[in-house]
Design a protein around this motif. Structure first.
Motif, PDB file in Angstrom:
ATOM      1  N   MET A   1       0.847  -1.197   0.000  1.00  0.00           N
ATOM      2  CA  MET A   1       0.000   0.000   0.000  1.00  0.00           C
ATOM      3  C   MET A   1       0.880   1.244   0.000  1.00  0.00           C
ATOM      4  O   MET A   1       1.139   1.854   1.038  1.00  0.00           O
TER       5      MET A   1
ATOM      6  N   ALA B   1       0.191   3.943  -1.789  1.00  0.00           N
ATOM      7  CA  ALA B   1      -0.592   5.142  -2.109  1.00  0.00           C
ATOM      8  C   ALA B   1      -0.613   6.084  -0.914  1.00  0.00           C
ATOM      9  O   ALA B   1      -0.462   5.664   0.223  1.00  0.00           O
TER      10      ALA B   1
ATOM     11  N   LYS C   1       1.409   2.486  13.508  1.00  0.00           N
ATOM     12  CA  LYS C   1       0.508   2.249  12.357  1.00  0.00           C
ATOM     13  C   LYS C   1       0.525   0.782  11.942  1.00  0.00           C
ATOM     14  O   LYS C   1      -0.500   0.232  11.543  1.00  0.00           O
TER      15      LYS C   1
ATOM     16  N   PHE D   1       2.961   1.868   4.105  1.00  0.00           N
ATOM     17  CA  PHE D   1       3.950   2.947   4.071  1.00  0.00           C
ATOM     18  C   PHE D   1       3.572   3.978   5.132  1.00  0.00           C
ATOM     19  O   PHE D   1       2.406   4.103   5.476  1.00  0.00           O
TER      20      PHE D   1
ATOM     21  N   GLU E   1     -12.143   7.078   4.915  1.00  0.00           N
ATOM     22  CA  GLU E   1     -12.044   5.753   5.513  1.00  0.00           C
ATOM     23  C   GLU E   1     -10.595   5.249   5.412  1.00  0.00           C
ATOM     24  O   GLU E   1      -9.911   5.538   4.421  1.00  0.00           O
TER      25      GLU E   1
ATOM     26  N   LYS F   1      -2.961  -1.171  11.784  1.00  0.00           N
ATOM     27  CA  LYS F   1      -3.507  -1.553  10.481  1.00  0.00           C
ATOM     28  C   LYS F   1      -3.268  -3.024  10.157  1.00  0.00           C
ATOM     29  O   LYS F   1      -3.571  -3.470   9.056  1.00  0.00           O
TER      30      LYS F   1
HETATM   31  N1  CTP Z   1      -3.819   4.452   4.250  1.00  0.00           N
HETATM   32  C1  CTP Z   1      -5.031   3.827   3.999  1.00  0.00           C
HETATM   33  N2  CTP Z   1      -6.184   4.570   4.005  1.00  0.00           N
HETATM   34  C2  CTP Z   1      -6.162   5.886   4.282  1.00  0.00           C
HETATM   35  C3  CTP Z   1      -4.942   6.516   4.589  1.00  0.00           C
HETATM   36  C4  CTP Z   1      -3.778   5.761   4.564  1.00  0.00           C
HETATM   37  O1  CTP Z   1      -5.046   2.630   3.754  1.00  0.00           O
HETATM   38  N3  CTP Z   1      -7.281   6.577   4.269  1.00  0.00           N
HETATM   39  C5  CTP Z   1      -2.588   3.632   4.187  1.00  0.00           C
HETATM   40  C6  CTP Z   1      -1.485   4.249   3.344  1.00  0.00           C
HETATM   41  O2  CTP Z   1      -1.540   3.808   1.994  1.00  0.00           O
HETATM   42  C7  CTP Z   1      -0.228   3.739   4.032  1.00  0.00           C
HETATM   43  C8  CTP Z   1      -0.645   3.624   5.482  1.00  0.00           C
HETATM   44  O3  CTP Z   1      -2.074   3.562   5.487  1.00  0.00           O
HETATM   45  O4  CTP Z   1       0.163   2.477   3.590  1.00  0.00           O
HETATM   46  C9  CTP Z   1      -0.214   4.775   6.326  1.00  0.00           C
HETATM   47  O5  CTP Z   1      -0.631   5.975   5.703  1.00  0.00           O
HETATM   48  P1  CTP Z   1      -0.683   7.347   6.519  1.00  0.00           P
HETATM   49  O6  CTP Z   1      -1.268   8.428   5.670  1.00  0.00           O
HETATM   50  O7  CTP Z   1       0.669   7.563   7.106  1.00  0.00           O
HETATM   51  O8  CTP Z   1      -1.683   6.874   7.666  1.00  0.00           O
HETATM   52  P2  CTP Z   1      -2.913   7.519   8.335  1.00  0.00           P
HETATM   53  O9  CTP Z   1      -3.692   6.403   8.922  1.00  0.00           O
HETATM   54  O10 CTP Z   1      -3.625   8.448   7.401  1.00  0.00           O
HETATM   55  O11 CTP Z   1      -2.247   8.324   9.519  1.00  0.00           O
HETATM   56  P3  CTP Z   1      -1.990   9.914   9.729  1.00  0.00           P
HETATM   57  O12 CTP Z   1      -2.996  10.283  10.740  1.00  0.00           O
HETATM   58  O13 CTP Z   1      -0.580   9.988  10.220  1.00  0.00           O
HETATM   59  O14 CTP Z   1      -2.189  10.583   8.402  1.00  0.00           O
END
Ligand code: CTP
Length: 397
Positions: free
Chosen positions: A271, A273, A336, A322, A303, A340
């Motif tokens: 992942m 993106a 994370k 990532f 989401e 996740k």
């Molecule tokens: N990711 C995801 N769905 C989202 C946001 C992020 O699946 N809506 C995935 C990204 O592709 C990445 C990982 O989660 O592999 C971490 O992304 P990041 O943006 O750092 O995580 P967030 O959960 O959005 O945390 P933050 O509050 O730090 O933005």
């Protein structure tokens, strides 16, 4: 990646021979040792001296020349790879029927090493049932085939396959044959890349600076290791190879839908993106005019794609996330990974020069539940190779 490899390029007699000169040159430039074998007809199109100058080695074309005795056995068994480009209809027919009436077909009959055919011929000759049957037979006997492609032929424009694949495509397929020996070979790998866009109105969007470069380099590297790759990508100007199945998406909702559809059959999910974190609660149906004073956009969190598709994962699927952070990247990434349900997380710091968004280089730290697994620095292609080395090491266990 070609460095130290020994490759035989067999050239049969079609006009596409001129492209084989470039193929040989590219292989030599990339560090391969190249032996060129010409059929008699090929030597009518391009003289041996041309290939000799390009490869820096004598060209072989007859069993009866000095040095020819048993050379067909040696060349069919000792090198790393055989590439036949162009493979004419006549050559395919002779090889399919086990003939060994010249040097090249003798090499191919004695062959025990991997071989790649790049057919090239008139489109009707390619469509002929005899040619199709010969190619099917050769595939069955373990030959890999690249092309032919649709495009202009020497005879004029054509809407049907017949034109030999370009040297770069032949090289990519050749490299894949050499590299697809690890645990990713034959695996279905789902990779997400790039940013997403959330609509404010039909014209404007909320997005981020992700270029998709890291995800695209990972997709190419995984394909070269023999994986079947599905690349789900937000808007990006990056280009992926035609063998990579590309699924374009726009918003986080689209990304989630596509990941949910692909995930049940994926052995590996990477992942990469950078989905938007917020979306507009009520996007406008028409373009909002600039006039009218300050505006307020009401946003809500999108989401979490990784977390919300967790139940759709194939049992035993390997999941890589990532984390692009600004400070304290490793600790935040570890949190994370747990949240996740990931096997690995690739962390980098957005504030570090030469890493993160919009640049061709990266500097990443890979972590698992117990801590740092490795760090990689270099071009995004090099970093992609490092990440996949770790993934393959884990899959191999
Ligand atoms: N990711 C995801 N769905 C989202 C946001 C992020 O699946 N809506 C995935 C990204 O592709 C990445 C990982 O989660 O592999 C971490 O992304 P990041 O943006 O750092 O995580 P967030 O959960 O959005 O945390 P933050 O509050 O730090 O933005």
């Amino acid at each position: 990646m070609w460095s130290g490899r020994h490759v035989v390029v067999g050239v049969s007699g079609g006009i596409a021979c001129y492209k084989s000169c470039y193929l040989v040159r590219r292989l030599v430039e990339a560090g391969a040792r190249v032996d060129v074998v010409l059929t008699r007809n090929a030597a009518e199109f391009v003289r041996p001296i041309t290939f000799e100058a390009l490869s820096g080695r004598p060209v072989l074309s007859s069993l009866w020349e000095p040095g020819g005795a048993l050379a067909h056995v040696r060349l069919g068994q000792e090198p790393d790879l055989l590439i036949i480009a162009p493979a004419t209809a006549n050559l395919l027919a002779r090889v399919a029927h086990g003939m060994a009436d010249d040097f090249l077909t003798a090499v191919l009959l004695a062959r025990t090493i991997p071989a790649l055919l790049a057919p090239a011929m008139n489109d009707a000759m390619y469509a002929a049932s005899a040619t199709q049957a010969n190619i099917a037979l050769l595939r069955d006997r373990g030959y890999a085939v690249v092309g032919p492609e649709i495009g202009p032929l020497a005879e004029g424009p054509s809407d049907h396959p017949g034109r030999m694949s370009e040297p770069d495509a032949i090289l990519r397929h050749g490299l894949r044959i050499l590299r697809a020996r690890g645990p990713l070979a034959g695996k279905r790998v789902l990779i997400t890349a790039g940013s997403t866009r959330e609509s404010i109105d039909p014209v404007r969007v909320i997005s981020n600076r992700s270029s998709g470069k890291m995800g695209f380099r990972l997709a190419e590297a995984a394909w070269l290791r023999g994986a079947e790759v599905v690349l789900v990508s937000g808007p990006s100007s990056e280009v992926s190879g035609p063998e990579i199945s590309r699924r374009p998406v726009e918003s986080v909702a689209d990304l989630k839908r596509e990941v949910a559809a692909q995930l049940p059959t994926a052995d590996v999910l990477i992942m990469a993106a950078a989905p938007a974190d917020f979306t507009v609660v009520a996007p406008e149906a028409t373009k909002r005019p600039r006039q009218g004073g300050p505006i307020t956009l009401v946003l809500e969190a999108t989401e979490d794609v990784l977390a919300s598709t967790r139940d759709l994962r194939k049992p035993g699927a390997f999941i890589v996330g990532f984390a692009l952070e600004t400070g304290d990247a490793n600790a935040k990434a570890r949190a994370k990974l747990e949240r996740k349900g990931l096997d690995l997380i690739v962390a980098n710091d957005a504030l570090e020069p030469g890493a993160g968004f919009e640049v061709d280089t990266n500097h990443v730290t890979i972590l698992d539940r117990s801590g740092i697994v490795g760090t990689f620095e270099g071009t995004k292609s090099e970093v992609a190779e490092g990440i996949l080395d770790v993934v393959e090491a884990r899959l191999g266990h």
